[in-house]
Every structure is written in structure tokens, then in C-alpha cells.
Design a protein around this motif. Sequence first.
Motif, PDB file in Angstrom:
ATOM      1  N   GLU A   1       0.806  -1.220   0.000  1.00 23.84           N
ATOM      2  CA  GLU A   1       0.000   0.000   0.000  1.00 23.84           C
ATOM      3  C   GLU A   1       0.842   1.274   0.000  1.00 23.84           C
ATOM      4  O   GLU A   1       0.507   2.227  -0.725  1.00 23.84           O
ATOM      5  CB  GLU A   1      -0.956  -0.011   1.194  1.00 23.84           C
ATOM      6  N   PRO A   2       1.943   1.363   0.766  1.00 25.87           N
ATOM      7  CA  PRO A   2       2.736   2.604   0.727  1.00 25.87           C
ATOM      8  C   PRO A   2       3.265   2.924  -0.669  1.00 25.87           C
ATOM      9  O   PRO A   2       3.284   4.082  -1.085  1.00 25.87           O
ATOM     10  CB  PRO A   2       3.875   2.329   1.716  1.00 25.87           C
ATOM     11  N   ALA A   3       3.702   1.893  -1.392  1.00 25.15           N
ATOM     12  CA  ALA A   3       4.188   2.118  -2.758  1.00 25.15           C
ATOM     13  C   ALA A   3       3.040   2.553  -3.658  1.00 25.15           C
ATOM     14  O   ALA A   3       3.174   3.505  -4.441  1.00 25.15           O
ATOM     15  CB  ALA A   3       4.849   0.851  -3.298  1.00 25.15           C
ATOM     16  N   ARG A   4       1.907   1.853  -3.570  1.00 28.24           N
ATOM     17  CA  ARG A   4       0.747   2.219  -4.393  1.00 28.24           C
ATOM     18  C   ARG A   4       0.318   3.656  -4.130  1.00 28.24           C
ATOM     19  O   ARG A   4      -0.060   4.390  -5.051  1.00 28.24           O
ATOM     20  CB  ARG A   4      -0.439   1.296  -4.118  1.00 28.24           C
ATOM     21  N   ALA A   5       0.381   4.068  -2.880  1.00 26.20           N
ATOM     22  CA  ALA A   5      -0.052   5.425  -2.531  1.00 26.20           C
ATOM     23  C   ALA A   5       0.805   6.472  -3.229  1.00 26.20           C
ATOM     24  O   ALA A   5       0.289   7.483  -3.718  1.00 26.20           O
ATOM     25  CB  ALA A   5       0.009   5.617  -1.017  1.00 26.20           C
ATOM     26  N   GLN A   6       2.111   6.241  -3.309  1.00 24.37           N
ATOM     27  CA  GLN A   6       2.994   7.206  -3.971  1.00 24.37           C
ATOM     28  C   GLN A   6       2.755   7.220  -5.478  1.00 24.37           C
ATOM     29  O   GLN A   6       2.716   8.286  -6.105  1.00 24.37           O
ATOM     30  CB  GLN A   6       4.462   6.871  -3.669  1.00 24.37           C
ATOM     31  N   PHE A   7       2.584   6.041  -6.065  1.00 27.20           N
ATOM     32  CA  PHE A   7       2.289   5.999  -7.496  1.00 27.20           C
ATOM     33  C   PHE A   7       0.941   6.659  -7.792  1.00 27.20           C
ATOM     34  O   PHE A   7       0.778   7.331  -8.816  1.00 27.20           O
ATOM     35  CB  PHE A   7       2.288   4.548  -7.992  1.00 27.20           C
ATOM     36  N   ALA A   8      -0.019   6.491  -6.895  1.00 28.91           N
ATOM     37  CA  ALA A   8      -1.330   7.109  -7.091  1.00 28.91           C
ATOM     38  C   ALA A   8      -1.230   8.630  -7.091  1.00 28.91           C
ATOM     39  O   ALA A   8      -1.856   9.310  -7.924  1.00 28.91           O
ATOM     40  CB  ALA A   8      -2.301   6.638  -6.005  1.00 28.91           C
ATOM     41  N   ILE A   9      -0.440   9.172  -6.171  1.00 30.86           N
ATOM     42  CA  ILE A   9      -0.246  10.625  -6.140  1.00 30.86           C
ATOM     43  C   ILE A   9       0.423  11.087  -7.422  1.00 30.86           C
ATOM     44  O   ILE A   9       0.033  12.094  -8.020  1.00 30.86           O
ATOM     45  CB  ILE A   9       0.594  11.029  -4.911  1.00 30.86           C
ATOM     46  N   ALA A  10       1.430  10.341  -7.859  1.00 31.04           N
ATOM     47  CA  ALA A  10       2.136  10.703  -9.095  1.00 31.04           C
ATOM     48  C   ALA A  10       1.179  10.732 -10.279  1.00 31.04           C
ATOM     49  O   ALA A  10       1.222  11.651 -11.117  1.00 31.04           O
ATOM     50  CB  ALA A  10       3.279   9.726  -9.352  1.00 31.04           C
ATOM     51  N   LEU A  11       0.291   9.754 -10.373  1.00 29.67           N
ATOM     52  CA  LEU A  11      -0.671   9.715 -11.471  1.00 29.67           C
ATOM     53  C   LEU A  11      -1.615  10.900 -11.417  1.00 29.67           C
ATOM     54  O   LEU A  11      -1.974  11.480 -12.453  1.00 29.67           O
ATOM     55  CB  LEU A  11      -1.458   8.406 -11.423  1.00 29.67           C
ATOM     56  N   HIS A  12      -2.008  11.278 -10.210  1.00 30.00           N
ATOM     57  CA  HIS A  12      -2.871  12.453 -10.073  1.00 30.00           C
ATOM     58  C   HIS A  12      -2.144  13.719 -10.525  1.00 30.00           C
ATOM     59  O   HIS A  12      -2.726  14.561 -11.221  1.00 30.00           O
ATOM     60  CB  HIS A  12      -3.330  12.599  -8.626  1.00 30.00           C
TER      61      HIS A  12
END
Length: 250
Positions: free
Chosen positions: A119-130
Motif C-alpha cells: 500500500e505505501p508504494a501504491r499510494a505514492q504511485f497514485a499521487i504521481a498519477l494524479h
Amino acid sequence: MVRDLGLAGLPNARDLGGYRTVDGREVRQGVLFRADAPVRATEDDLKSLAALNCMQVIDLRGAQEIEMFGMVTWGVPREHLPVSDAAQEIVGLIRESSVHAAEAERLMISMYRGFVSQEPARAQFAIALHRITTNSPLLFHCTAGKDRTGWLSAIVLTALGVDRETVMADYLLTNERFTTGRGAVGRGHLLKALSELVADVNDVLPVLDARPAYLQAAFDEVDACYGTFEDFLKQGLNTDVDRMREVLLK
């Protein structure tokens, strides 16, 4: 054809545009850029980076990497979105002679799976996509522009509708960037330095390479955890795919 930015100190810097999607559209050029860390950028490189007119730079490196390799900016707002870099830990284990090439490759595959399952990795990638959908033109990078940058690029291209074979080819371009021309010089220096730290430099190659098995492991983890890539984008990353396509496709 993907445009190499031609930067002397950033051999892996390139425009992510120019790819065709399966429905016949094209990824815009001059909107999204992927790169290795600009720590070896020359003055001319920095001028070229400034000319990209990016609204934001995303740095996916961990704090330890930034402390070790430094940070260079060129007047563009930078956001630090650290994704854990297990590759550094693997190099450390190799230095201690407790990991060899086959095990290093297995650990790299595990790292890529973690990009999806943790989840921590996904959260950073999610912010980057936004940020990509709101602050483009944008450049994102990690240290070599290979693993974290490679996976983020794969997410974007897949979300836009680029076929898997082309996505894999874009990922593997990193190997070409670091084995020919200006990239080969840097890789040669790195291998020489590592040869003084490890018993067998071949044990480090799995960490330095972009290998099909690595990226495939991330895609396999998407299938295992979410069933489809579309569900991964929605449930795992909360991505506005329609907005991304509006920004990045023509």
C-alpha cells in the motif's frame, strides 16, 4: 518513435510521447517525460530541461538515495514521492556476500511485485498519477530511471491503451540507454566502482538491468490482486483514466 532528450548527463531521459494506442490515438509529445536522476546534468542539460517548460518534477527516490547522490533542480517545483528502493538493500546484501545473481534476480522480482501489493508504494504511485493529470507538462524520475520510473511509465502507457508489447519495449529501452553511447560510459564507471566492493560483479547485474521478468512480475501481481488492469487503476490507484487520456492523448 520515442524522443531521446539527448542530455549528456541523463542518458535515460526521454519523452514518453509518440506511442500509438490500440484504438489509433497517439500519446502527446512534450507533455510527459521520464528520466534518471539529474544529478550529473551539465549546464547545457539544465538549460534543455528548463526548455521543457515542466510545471512539476516528481522524485521517486528514497531519502537515503538523495543523501547519497544529491539533488539538482532547475527552477521547477519538485515533489518528493519516495518509493522504497529494495535494490539498494540487495546491493548491500551482495556486498556482504550473502546474495548471488540468481537470488538478486528473485529479490528484484519481489520488489516489482511490491510496487503493486504494498500500500505505501501504491499510494505514492497514485499521487504521481494524479499530478500527471493536473500538473503536466511533468517529468518524473528515480535514480536510474529504470525500476520505479519504469513501472510508473508502464502504468501510464497501459492506462492510455498502448499494447503490452510496446510497453515492455519502452521499459527495456533502459538497457540500450546504459549500454551504448554516453550511457555506457556511466555504466562502465559504476561497474568498476562495484567491482571493488563485491566479490563478483556479475552478482550485481540483476540490479542494474531492466529485465522482462521484472516488469512482467508487476503485471502478474496486478492480475493476482485485482483481476484486471482497469480494476487496479480504479481500486488500487484511484486513477481518473478519462482525465489522463484527455491530457495525454491526441
